[in-house]
Design a protein around this motif. Structure first.
Motif, PDB file in Angstrom:
ATOM      1  N   ILE A  49      55.199   7.081  10.986  1.00 37.89           N
ATOM      2  CA  ILE A  49      54.133   7.500  11.902  1.00 37.89           C
ATOM      3  C   ILE A  49      52.888   6.642  11.676  1.00 37.89           C
ATOM      4  CG2 ILE A  49      54.914   9.890  12.240  1.00 37.89           C
ATOM      5  CD1 ILE A  49      52.754  10.771  10.210  1.00 37.89           C
ATOM      6  N   PHE A  50      52.030   6.663  12.665  1.00 36.75           N
ATOM      7  CA  PHE A  50      50.797   5.885  12.638  1.00 36.75           C
ATOM      8  C   PHE A  50      49.612   6.853  12.711  1.00 36.75           C
ATOM      9  CE2 PHE A  50      47.783   3.300  15.487  1.00 36.75           C
ATOM     10  CZ  PHE A  50      47.187   2.653  14.417  1.00 36.75           C
ATOM     11  N   ILE A  51      48.655   6.643  11.817  1.00 35.18           N
ATOM     12  CA  ILE A  51      47.441   7.460  11.803  1.00 35.18           C
ATOM     13  C   ILE A  51      46.254   6.539  12.063  1.00 35.18           C
ATOM     14  CG2 ILE A  51      45.886   8.844  10.358  1.00 35.18           C
ATOM     15  CD1 ILE A  51      48.313   9.834   8.806  1.00 35.18           C
ATOM     16  N   SER A  52      45.379   6.941  12.991  1.00 38.03           N
ATOM     17  CA  SER A  52      44.215   6.096  13.234  1.00 38.03           C
ATOM     18  C   SER A  52      43.009   6.913  13.694  1.00 38.03           C
ATOM     19  CB  SER A  52      44.550   5.033  14.289  1.00 38.03           C
ATOM     20  OG  SER A  52      43.535   4.062  14.331  1.00 38.03           O
ATOM     21  N   VAL A  53      41.862   6.316  13.525  1.00 41.30           N
ATOM     22  CA  VAL A  53      40.616   6.876  14.058  1.00 41.30           C
ATOM     23  C   VAL A  53      39.783   5.717  14.592  1.00 41.30           C
ATOM     24  CG1 VAL A  53      40.574   8.691  12.271  1.00 41.30           C
ATOM     25  CG2 VAL A  53      39.175   6.678  11.988  1.00 41.30           C
ATOM     26  N   GLY A  54      38.893   6.071  15.494  1.00 40.77           N
ATOM     27  CA  GLY A  54      37.956   5.072  15.998  1.00 40.77           C
ATOM     28  C   GLY A  54      36.597   5.716  16.209  1.00 40.77           C
ATOM     29  N   GLY A  55      35.578   4.910  16.123  1.00 40.28           N
ATOM     30  CA  GLY A  55      34.230   5.444  16.292  1.00 40.28           C
ATOM     31  C   GLY A  55      33.879   5.740  17.740  1.00 40.28           C
ATOM     32  N   THR A  56      34.599   5.114  18.655  1.00 43.83           N
ATOM     33  CA  THR A  56      34.306   5.322  20.080  1.00 43.83           C
ATOM     34  C   THR A  56      35.365   6.230  20.690  1.00 43.83           C
ATOM     35  OG1 THR A  56      35.557   3.360  20.731  1.00 43.83           O
ATOM     36  CG2 THR A  56      33.210   3.045  20.219  1.00 43.83           C
ATOM     37  N   LYS A  57      35.284   6.413  22.014  1.00 39.69           N
ATOM     38  CA  LYS A  57      36.208   7.400  22.590  1.00 39.69           C
ATOM     39  C   LYS A  57      36.911   6.935  23.868  1.00 39.69           C
ATOM     40  CE  LYS A  57      32.442   9.740  24.755  1.00 39.69           C
ATOM     41  NZ  LYS A  57      31.622  10.411  25.358  1.00 39.69           N
ATOM     42  N   ILE A 111      61.073  -3.753  11.005  1.00 40.72           N
ATOM     43  CA  ILE A 111      61.512  -3.387   9.649  1.00 40.72           C
ATOM     44  C   ILE A 111      62.520  -2.219   9.673  1.00 40.72           C
ATOM     45  CG2 ILE A 111      59.399  -4.308   8.590  1.00 40.72           C
ATOM     46  CD1 ILE A 111      58.452  -1.408   8.172  1.00 40.72           C
ATOM     47  N   ASP A 112      63.076  -1.990  10.859  1.00 42.21           N
ATOM     48  CA  ASP A 112      64.098  -0.941  11.028  1.00 42.21           C
ATOM     49  C   ASP A 112      63.593   0.453  10.652  1.00 42.21           C
ATOM     50  OD1 ASP A 112      66.095  -2.339  12.247  1.00 42.21           O
ATOM     51  OD2 ASP A 112      67.266  -2.692  10.433  1.00 42.21           O
ATOM     52  N   VAL A 113      62.449   0.775  11.219  1.00 44.63           N
ATOM     53  CA  VAL A 113      61.888   2.122  11.070  1.00 44.63           C
ATOM     54  C   VAL A 113      61.675   2.678  12.481  1.00 44.63           C
ATOM     55  CG1 VAL A 113      59.797   3.389  10.392  1.00 44.63           C
ATOM     56  CG2 VAL A 113      60.784   1.693   8.845  1.00 44.63           C
ATOM     57  N   THR A 114      62.135   3.891  12.723  1.00 42.68           N
ATOM     58  CA  THR A 114      61.933   4.509  14.031  1.00 42.68           C
ATOM     59  C   THR A 114      60.503   5.026  14.146  1.00 42.68           C
ATOM     60  OG1 THR A 114      64.242   5.198  14.075  1.00 42.68           O
ATOM     61  CG2 THR A 114      62.750   6.355  15.584  1.00 42.68           C
ATOM     62  N   TYR A 115      59.836   4.649  15.205  1.00 39.59           N
ATOM     63  CA  TYR A 115      58.460   5.109  15.429  1.00 39.59           C
ATOM     64  C   TYR A 115      58.518   6.570  15.862  1.00 39.59           C
ATOM     65  CZ  TYR A 115      53.634   5.020  17.166  1.00 39.59           C
ATOM     66  OH  TYR A 115      52.294   5.259  17.366  1.00 39.59           O
ATOM     67  N   SER A 116      58.009   7.450  14.998  1.00 39.15           N
ATOM     68  CA  SER A 116      58.161   8.892  15.273  1.00 39.15           C
ATOM     69  C   SER A 116      56.892   9.570  15.748  1.00 39.15           C
ATOM     70  CB  SER A 116      58.642   9.612  14.011  1.00 39.15           C
ATOM     71  OG  SER A 116      59.912   9.203  13.671  1.00 39.15           O
ATOM     72  N   GLY A 117      55.843   8.807  15.975  1.00 41.09           N
ATOM     73  CA  GLY A 117      54.657   9.439  16.538  1.00 41.09           C
ATOM     74  C   GLY A 117      53.377   8.977  15.882  1.00 41.09           C
ATOM     75  N   GLU A 118      52.301   9.580  16.337  1.00 40.41           N
ATOM     76  CA  GLU A 118      50.994   9.135  15.868  1.00 40.41           C
ATOM     77  C   GLU A 118      50.011  10.287  15.827  1.00 40.41           C
ATOM     78  OE1 GLU A 118      51.859   6.977  19.039  1.00 40.41           O
ATOM     79  OE2 GLU A 118      51.277   8.664  20.286  1.00 40.41           O
ATOM     80  N   LEU A 119      48.984  10.102  15.012  1.00 36.61           N
ATOM     81  CA  LEU A 119      47.847  11.025  14.956  1.00 36.61           C
ATOM     82  C   LEU A 119      46.611  10.173  15.201  1.00 36.61           C
ATOM     83  CD1 LEU A 119      48.364  13.135  11.720  1.00 36.61           C
ATOM     84  CD2 LEU A 119      48.444  13.987  14.048  1.00 36.61           C
ATOM     85  N   LEU A 120      45.877  10.468  16.257  1.00 32.50           N
ATOM     86  CA  LEU A 120      44.773   9.602  16.660  1.00 32.50           C
ATOM     87  C   LEU A 120      43.512  10.434  16.902  1.00 32.50           C
ATOM     88  CD1 LEU A 120      46.840   7.731  19.407  1.00 32.50           C
ATOM     89  CD2 LEU A 120      46.494   6.973  17.039  1.00 32.50           C
ATOM     90  N   TYR A 121      42.407   9.979  16.359  1.00 31.69           N
ATOM     91  CA  TYR A 121      41.154  10.734  16.519  1.00 31.69           C
ATOM     92  C   TYR A 121      40.039   9.799  16.967  1.00 31.69           C
ATOM     93  CZ  TYR A 121      43.949  14.164  14.166  1.00 31.69           C
ATOM     94  OH  TYR A 121      44.981  15.032  13.867  1.00 31.69           O
ATOM     95  N   ARG A 122      39.415  10.177  18.063  1.00 30.36           N
ATOM     96  CA  ARG A 122      38.311   9.378  18.615  1.00 30.36           C
ATOM     97  C   ARG A 122      36.972   9.907  18.131  1.00 30.36           C
ATOM     98  NH1 ARG A 122      42.465   9.491  22.232  1.00 30.36           N
ATOM     99  NH2 ARG A 122      42.849   7.603  23.439  1.00 30.36           N
ATOM    100  N   SER A 123      35.931   9.108  18.300  1.00 28.85           N
ATOM    101  CA  SER A 123      34.542   9.508  17.996  1.00 28.85           C
ATOM    102  C   SER A 123      34.351   9.942  16.541  1.00 28.85           C
ATOM    103  CB  SER A 123      34.090  10.651  18.924  1.00 28.85           C
ATOM    104  OG  SER A 123      34.189  10.253  20.256  1.00 28.85           O
ATOM    105  N   ILE A 124      35.036   9.286  15.649  1.00 35.59           N
ATOM    106  CA  ILE A 124      34.890   9.567  14.213  1.00 35.59           C
ATOM    107  C   ILE A 124      34.422   8.263  13.570  1.00 35.59           C
ATOM    108  CG2 ILE A 124      36.081  10.239  12.079  1.00 35.59           C
ATOM    109  CD1 ILE A 124      36.167  12.514  14.058  1.00 35.59           C
TER     110      ILE A 124
END
Ligand SMILES: Cc1cc2nc3c(=O)[nH]c(=O)nc-3n(C[C@H](O)[C@H](O)[C@H](O)COP(=O)(O)O)c2cc1C
Length: 195
Positions: A128-136, A155-168
């Motif tokens: 999974i991918f976790i990210s944040v950004g200062g803008t929105k 790299i033979d990994v199944t992309y299973s989702g993400e957690l994303l947060y804006r304005s942080i």
């Protein structure tokens, strides 16, 4: 055998927003029974890919730097949690250098048509991918998600989702978010529990 989870912190800011989220996700994974390891990309001296294309023939990278310590971790992991904030609409330079050096694994898979991991492990590997950004902006994470999807595929990994947060933006500001840390914990747990 315990499931091995590798957490990769792409932010140079220790104790920052993505770092806190990654810690929660790893805590969830550990409580679900996994063996967890966390690495900070900035702790490794990783030269960006020099596009020598030696990997097209060798299936490995010829640059003898600390990325050589990271490859086995990437290959041994059953789950990968990759955390990076948005820097100029993409993942950080620290994270991108690590990702670009996986061109060697991409070449192994797609040029040499050799397995990157044992065939029986291939379908088991998830990330999974976790990210944040200062803008929105609506499209804030679009480019980074594409990078992560192609990275995981290489790299033979199944992309299973993400957690994303804006304005942080400020260090640790994610702690004030009503649900983010709990969601990260749950995502880590789920990543280990799901088949
Ligand atoms: C060099 C740099 C570039 C940044 N570029 C962006 C950007 O393109 N979009 C955005 O929303 N935030 C941008 N930010 C803000 C960070 O994404 C934000 O501060 C984030 O909370 C940092 O997360 P961290 O604490 O995990 O490092 C940038 C910050 C830095 C230092």
């Amino acid at each position: 055998m315990k499931i091995k989870v590798l957490g990769i912190a792409g932010s140079p800011r220790r104790g920052g927003n993505t770092d806190l989220l990654l810690d929660e996700a790893l805590r969830g994974a550990k409580e679900a029974g996994a063996e967890v390891e966390k690495i900070y990309a900035r702790d490794y001296k990783i030269t960006p890919c020099i596009e020598c294309n030696s990997c097209f023939k060798l299936g490995r990278c010829v640059i003898e730097d600390e990325m050589q310590k990271v490859y086995p971790k990437l290959l041994e992991a059953d789950r990968i949690i990759f955390a990076s904030p948005m820097f100029f609409m993409g993942i950080t330079g620290w994270a991108k250098a690590l990702v670009d050096r996986c061109q060697a694994l991409w070449a192994k898979k797609y040029v040499l048509k050799e397995p990157v991991v044992e065939p029986e492990r291939k379908s088991q590997r998830k990330g999974i991918f976790i990210s944040v950004g200062g803008t929105k902006g609506k499209s804030l994470f679009d480019g980074a998600i594409r990078t992560m999807k192609i990275f995981f595929d290489a790299i033979d990994v199944t992309y299973s989702g993400e957690l994303l947060y804006r304005s942080i933006d400020d260090k640790g500001e994610i702690k004030e978010h009503p649900t983010a840390l709990q969601e990260a914990y749950e995502a880590g747990r789920k990543l280990v529990c799901e088949e």
